[in-house]
Motif scaffolding. Structure first.
Motif, mmCIF file in Angstrom:
data_model
loop_
_atom_site.group_PDB
_atom_site.id
_atom_site.type_symbol
_atom_site.label_atom_id
_atom_site.label_comp_id
_atom_site.label_asym_id
_atom_site.label_seq_id
_atom_site.Cartn_x
_atom_site.Cartn_y
_atom_site.Cartn_z
ATOM 1 N N VAL A 175 -5.295 -101.625 30.714
ATOM 2 C CA VAL A 175 -4.718 -102.373 29.600
ATOM 3 C C VAL A 175 -5.607 -103.551 29.222
ATOM 4 C CG1 VAL A 175 -2.793 -103.860 28.938
ATOM 5 C CG2 VAL A 175 -2.351 -101.681 30.081
ATOM 6 N N LYS A 176 -6.109 -104.279 30.215
ATOM 7 C CA LYS A 176 -6.959 -105.434 29.919
ATOM 8 C C LYS A 176 -8.246 -105.005 29.233
ATOM 9 C CE LYS A 176 -6.987 -107.422 34.046
ATOM 10 N NZ LYS A 176 -7.229 -108.478 35.056
ATOM 11 N N ARG A 177 -8.785 -103.873 29.625
ATOM 12 C CA ARG A 177 -10.004 -103.377 28.982
ATOM 13 C C ARG A 177 -9.736 -103.038 27.510
ATOM 14 N NH1 ARG A 177 -14.793 -100.446 30.288
ATOM 15 N NH2 ARG A 177 -15.273 -98.875 28.691
ATOM 16 N N ALA A 178 -8.650 -102.303 27.243
ATOM 17 C CA ALA A 178 -8.336 -101.914 25.864
ATOM 18 C C ALA A 178 -7.970 -103.128 25.017
ATOM 19 C CB ALA A 178 -7.210 -100.891 25.862
ATOM 20 N N ILE A 221 3.949 -100.040 22.516
ATOM 21 C CA ILE A 221 3.084 -99.091 23.226
ATOM 22 C C ILE A 221 3.724 -98.803 24.580
ATOM 23 C CG2 ILE A 221 0.793 -98.629 24.166
ATOM 24 C CD1 ILE A 221 -0.341 -100.663 22.226
ATOM 25 N N GLY A 222 4.079 -97.567 24.800
ATOM 26 C CA GLY A 222 4.556 -97.143 26.108
ATOM 27 C C GLY A 222 3.400 -96.566 26.893
ATOM 28 N N PHE A 223 3.038 -97.202 28.003
ATOM 29 C CA PHE A 223 1.884 -96.788 28.797
ATOM 30 C C PHE A 223 2.381 -96.246 30.140
ATOM 31 C CE2 PHE A 223 -2.079 -98.054 31.282
ATOM 32 C CZ PHE A 223 -2.753 -96.911 30.900
ATOM 33 N N SER A 227 5.700 -96.878 16.970
ATOM 34 C CA SER A 227 5.745 -96.752 18.415
ATOM 35 C C SER A 227 4.712 -95.732 18.865
ATOM 36 C CB SER A 227 7.146 -96.328 18.867
ATOM 37 O OG SER A 227 7.217 -96.255 20.274
ATOM 38 N N PHE A 228 4.008 -96.050 19.964
ATOM 39 C CA PHE A 228 2.949 -95.189 20.487
ATOM 40 C C PHE A 228 3.179 -94.945 21.970
ATOM 41 C CE2 PHE A 228 1.288 -97.739 17.024
ATOM 42 C CZ PHE A 228 0.628 -96.814 16.221
ATOM 43 N N LEU A 229 2.707 -93.794 22.426
ATOM 44 C CA LEU A 229 2.736 -93.445 23.846
ATOM 45 C C LEU A 229 1.329 -93.112 24.303
ATOM 46 C CD1 LEU A 229 5.932 -91.174 24.106
ATOM 47 C CD2 LEU A 229 5.672 -93.554 24.861
ATOM 48 N N ALA A 230 0.971 -93.598 25.491
ATOM 49 C CA ALA A 230 -0.350 -93.312 26.071
ATOM 50 C C ALA A 230 -0.174 -93.092 27.560
ATOM 51 C CB ALA A 230 -1.316 -94.455 25.802
ATOM 52 N N THR A 231 -0.823 -92.049 28.067
ATOM 53 C CA THR A 231 -0.682 -91.722 29.486
ATOM 54 C C THR A 231 -1.939 -91.990 30.296
ATOM 55 O OG1 THR A 231 -1.299 -89.431 29.014
ATOM 56 C CG2 THR A 231 1.049 -89.968 29.021
ATOM 57 N N ASP A 232 -3.047 -92.270 29.646
ATOM 58 C CA ASP A 232 -4.282 -92.571 30.372
ATOM 59 C C ASP A 232 -5.076 -93.625 29.602
ATOM 60 O OD1 ASP A 232 -5.722 -91.229 28.299
ATOM 61 O OD2 ASP A 232 -5.356 -89.319 29.296
ATOM 62 N N ARG A 233 -6.184 -94.062 30.184
ATOM 63 C CA ARG A 233 -6.958 -95.144 29.581
ATOM 64 C C ARG A 233 -7.575 -94.743 28.252
ATOM 65 N NH1 ARG A 233 -11.816 -97.780 32.939
ATOM 66 N NH2 ARG A 233 -13.051 -96.186 31.861
ATOM 67 N N THR A 234 -8.052 -93.543 28.157
ATOM 68 C CA THR A 234 -8.662 -93.082 26.912
ATOM 69 C C THR A 234 -7.639 -93.062 25.776
ATOM 70 O OG1 THR A 234 -10.235 -91.721 28.162
ATOM 71 C CG2 THR A 234 -9.939 -91.208 25.834
ATOM 72 N N ALA A 235 -6.430 -92.556 26.088
ATOM 73 C CA ALA A 235 -5.379 -92.522 25.071
ATOM 74 C C ALA A 235 -4.952 -93.929 24.679
ATOM 75 C CB ALA A 235 -4.185 -91.725 25.587
ATOM 76 N N LEU A 236 -4.931 -94.860 25.643
ATOM 77 C CA LEU A 236 -4.546 -96.238 25.336
ATOM 78 C C LEU A 236 -5.562 -96.891 24.400
ATOM 79 C CD1 LEU A 236 -2.642 -98.620 25.849
ATOM 80 C CD2 LEU A 236 -4.058 -99.212 27.834
ATOM 81 N N GLU A 237 -6.833 -96.680 24.672
ATOM 82 C CA GLU A 237 -7.866 -97.238 23.789
ATOM 83 C C GLU A 237 -7.771 -96.634 22.393
ATOM 84 O OE1 GLU A 237 -11.528 -96.538 25.792
ATOM 85 O OE2 GLU A 237 -11.172 -98.064 27.349
ATOM 86 N N ARG A 238 -7.385 -95.359 22.328
ATOM 87 C CA ARG A 238 -7.222 -94.716 21.027
ATOM 88 C C ARG A 238 -6.043 -95.336 20.265
ATOM 89 N NH1 ARG A 238 -6.117 -89.894 22.668
ATOM 90 N NH2 ARG A 238 -8.302 -89.425 23.148
ATOM 91 N N VAL A 239 -4.983 -95.701 20.994
ATOM 92 C CA VAL A 239 -3.825 -96.327 20.355
ATOM 93 C C VAL A 239 -4.216 -97.677 19.752
ATOM 94 C CG1 VAL A 239 -1.609 -97.444 20.803
ATOM 95 C CG2 VAL A 239 -2.070 -95.159 21.717
ATOM 96 N N TYR A 240 -4.938 -98.492 20.517
ATOM 97 C CA TYR A 240 -5.358 -99.794 19.991
ATOM 98 C C TYR A 240 -6.289 -99.630 18.790
ATOM 99 C CZ TYR A 240 -3.323 -102.886 23.520
ATOM 100 O OH TYR A 240 -2.441 -103.611 24.291
#
Length: 335
Positions: free
Chosen positions: A123-126, A232-234, A261-274
């Protein structure tokens, strides 16, 4: 660059010359005086002005006209304008609310190469990348666990914000999730904001189990105050535990405030959400331009004052010399 505020005043430049040639000469009223030596003054009264005297008169007129021109130049308000200075004024206050509960330490935020990373590290990276993209926004930071608290008010001090974000740790706010309180603290943080656009990006990996303010009620208040919330649901929603991600509540919060509302299950998906949030949120800033101004009217005023003083001194000296010369001439003519 020199600029004049009232250049039309120069249209008055020929006014003294028109008055000099168009208006009748002024004659001071005086009484007749009988003197026994009228003959002594006869030659002085009838003599014509010498070429030197005419030259002095023309010079005096030219000097007075120059003083008039300098005063008009001062009244036209000259000023030196320096190079323009551009200032970007943000029109959006954006707050990142990040879940710091104990569950954010779970090392299940895998990357594309299969490496496991704690959720908060991902999360901090994204979030750090997102802050770098939003150069025109004032950004603040809220952390929440058992309680929610403001880590940084919205500002353009993004370097300081990055340092604060890097120092956040799981469990520093408690082990639980106060989702509604995070929205409440954000509303308090933006209470004095005069920006027309306010946005909250709320990230969590669990469900609300500790808030004093119900999340739905908080979302209703946020909507009334013009705060848009993206959620964002991580994590995973199928863990079967009490602290599983509550995706329906996150979707309802976003929908009530006009967000998504967004859902992300891994770091790559989280960065894509941001990245998606960045793309759908226009950079809203106002460009203010100003030019340093330095007044110059005092320069022609100073020159005109100096010339006027010299002119008055010359007239005074001339008036003092003429009676003495006339008296000496009168004495020479008397028998």
């Amino acid at each position: 660059m020199i600029q004049f505020d009232f250049p039309w005043l120069w249209l008055l430049l020929p006014l003294p010359l028109l008055a000099y040639h168009g208006l009748p000469a002024y004659r001071a009223p005086h009484r007749k005086l009988r003197v026994p030596f009228t003959v002594a003054f006869k030659d002085r009264i009838e003599q014509k002005a010498s070429p030197m005297a005419a030259g002095i008169s023309r010079a005096a007129l030219a000097l007075r006209w120059l003083i008039w021109a300098l005063l008009l130049t001062a009244a036209a308000r000259p000023a030196y304008l320096g190079p323009p200075i551009t200032h970007i004024e943000p029109r959006r206050d954006l707050v990142l609310a990040i879940d710091l509960s104990q569950s954010m330490s779970e090392p299940d935020a895998t990357t594309s190469d299969g490496a496991d990373t704690p959720r908060l590290v991902a999360v901090k990276r994204a979030a750090s990348q997102f802050i770098n993209w939003r150069t025109d926004d004032r950004i603040g930071l809220v952390g929440f666990g058992d309680r929610a608290f403001a880590l940084a008010p919205p500002s353009r001090e993004h370097d300081t914000l990055q340092q604060i974000l890097a120092m956040t740790e799981t469990g520093m706010a408690g082990a639980n999730t106060a989702l509604g309180d995070a929205i409440g603290v954000t509303l308090k943080l933006l209470e004095q904001s005069d920006r027309p656009d306010k946005l909250l990006i709320l990230l969590t990996d669990g469900n609300d189990n500790r808030s004093r303010l119900d999340p739905i009620q908080a979302a209703r208040i946020a909507n009334n105050r013009g705060l848009t919330i993206h959620t964002i649901g991580f994590g995973r929603t199928d863990t079967g535990t009490d602290d599983a991600l509550d995706a329906p509540t996150l979707a309802r919060i976003a929908g009530m405030t006009g967000g998504q509302s967004f859902l992300a299950t891994d770091r790559t998906a989280l960065e894509r959400v941001y990245r998606t949030i960045d793309a759908m949120t226009p950079h809203n800033a106002e460009e203010l331009r100003a030019r340093p101004r330095r007044e110059l009217f005092w320069i022609p005023v100073l020159i005109a004052s100096g010339l006027l003083l010299l002119h008055l001194l010359a007239d005074l000296r001339s008036s003092q010399a003429q009676p003495q010369a006339g008296w000496r001439e009168t004495e020479r003519r008397e028998p």
